[in-house]
Design an enzyme around this catalytic site. Sequence first.
Site, mmCIF file in Angstrom:
data_model
loop_
_atom_site.group_PDB
_atom_site.id
_atom_site.type_symbol
_atom_site.label_atom_id
_atom_site.label_comp_id
_atom_site.label_asym_id
_atom_site.label_seq_id
_atom_site.Cartn_x
_atom_site.Cartn_y
_atom_site.Cartn_z
ATOM 1 N N ASN A 156 -7.360 7.515 0.565
ATOM 2 C CA ASN A 156 -6.928 7.653 -0.827
ATOM 3 C C ASN A 156 -6.104 6.482 -1.368
ATOM 4 O OD1 ASN A 156 -4.946 8.774 0.932
ATOM 5 N ND2 ASN A 156 -3.923 9.658 -0.829
ATOM 6 N N GLU A 252 2.175 10.986 8.845
ATOM 7 C CA GLU A 252 2.324 11.133 7.387
ATOM 8 C C GLU A 252 1.155 11.994 6.930
ATOM 9 O OE1 GLU A 252 4.703 9.826 5.414
ATOM 10 O OE2 GLU A 252 5.750 8.850 7.059
ATOM 11 N N CYS A 286 -1.127 12.555 -1.677
ATOM 12 C CA CYS A 286 -0.332 13.449 -0.833
ATOM 13 C C CYS A 286 0.866 14.017 -1.587
ATOM 14 C CB CYS A 286 0.115 12.706 0.420
ATOM 15 S SG CYS A 286 1.064 11.224 0.061
#
Length: 477
Positions: A156, A252, A286
């Site tokens: 992304n 992450e 995110c």
Amino acid sequence: MMTAVKETRMLLGGEWVNRKETITVRDPQDNTIFTTVPKASVKDALYAIETAKEGAKISAKLSVFERMNIIHKAVQYIEDNKERYAQTIATEGSKTITEARAEVKRCMDTMRLSAEEARRMHGETIPFGQREGGDNRIGYYYHFPVGIVAAITPFNDPLNLVAHKVGPAIASGNAIIVKPASLTPVSAILLAEALDYAGLPRKVLQVITGNGGEIGDVLVTHPAVRLVSFTGGFETGEAIAKKAGLKKISMELGSNSPAIVLEDADVMDAVQSCVAGAFGAVGQNCLGVQRIYVKEAVYHAFVEQFVAEAKKYIVGDKRSDETMMGPLIHEKEAIRIEKLVDEAVALGATILTGGERDGAFYMPTVLENVPRGAQIIEEEVFGPVVSIFKIDSVEEAIELANDVNYGLQAGIFTKNIDIAFKAIHDLEVGGVIVNDSSDYRVDAMPFGGVKGSGIGREGVKFAMEDMTEKKVVQFKL
Ligand code: NAP
């Protein structure tokens, strides 16, 4: 006339190489072929680790001055080629060209920050006299590189999230092997091109393209790899954490971030922040806003304006400057989101706008009346869908916000400082933003989550802490 498909090489063991077996990289907007990249084998991954052992020795010996110079020169190369970098992000990924240009700028900031942090990576003296009889000792600790870092990255933010691992690794004197997402590998290769141009000794950085399920295990389990730095989904992260063994891991992962809007908030400001937070990068972010808890007194005004703003979103050709939202990364992702929305509707949710799919495109979608337990709020949607809830009290909002397995960042809109501090203390997340949505980050801040959102923190200085160990030095006088 047939046009030959462009081939992009990977950087393995100090050489730019291709392979007979390739991965086809497509533009998700129209499925056209952008390029191919080599499909690295298990043997290639093992070779990368062997050569990284040499790379680690070379990297550790580079002076701070040399590390900084190389990184700054790479930044200049990116600046000189920034439109090519942006076009690459906007072709292989699903960002609009405007979002892609912003990511290139962020990447240059991240790299500059890495160069600056290299000079600030210092230790401390230790007061040995604190122990009886210890005052005949003098000493200090300093940071030394872990050696080999394996970086596994998602689709992304295909450039800046790679820079968040590569910049700190070079700044702290490590060798790094990057395994980028197979859907968007070219941006990572471009970052390597810049560092190669800047004179980074070969073997310090490798970018190997290949299927995560096939070569991932080699990178994750090999004892010579001392840190696995992963950014990606919860399931992949959990599988990696189980396999990694006795080495450092940095995770992450995703989230389904909440925003809380109270009666004293500037409603229009909250609407605009939450709309941008929910639909930016097609919701494939995110930090994206997924659940909004709004106090009863302002609920109707908030929802009305939110839906009106969502309807203004220009969805279409990601290469056009006017477009605000492009396609999802793959049609199957749009189908997955469609199913999640259908399931929520079957459970009683109402679609206020959106809920339509066209190939890989999914319209900005706003839901209300989503029942507790529906997957669309429990899981990470990673698409342009947001659910809005009416709440009676801030306590209720905080309880609902915390009632999931994620905790990356949260936003609260209020002018009441006591309530803001209550939320800061009680929200189970890695970051709380007062008077903005969860979707804000600068690349120098500690960034990461709690619970299913991950382990550890990135943000250049903090990544460098993960990428180093402390060595204590004592002189007995
Ligand atoms: P993903 O499917 O988990 O893939 C991430 C990376 O892991 C890819 O390079 C993938 O390779 C690789 N991989 C897959 N299986 C593997 C295995 N068994 N062993 C080792 N590596 C493996 O994630 P994604 O769909 O690309 O990215 C979206 C996710 O990333 C979302 O959940 C998002 O929230 C999260 N994310 C988190 C942050 C953060 O900073 N917290 C930032 C951005 C994104 P292949 O592509 O070859 O499968």
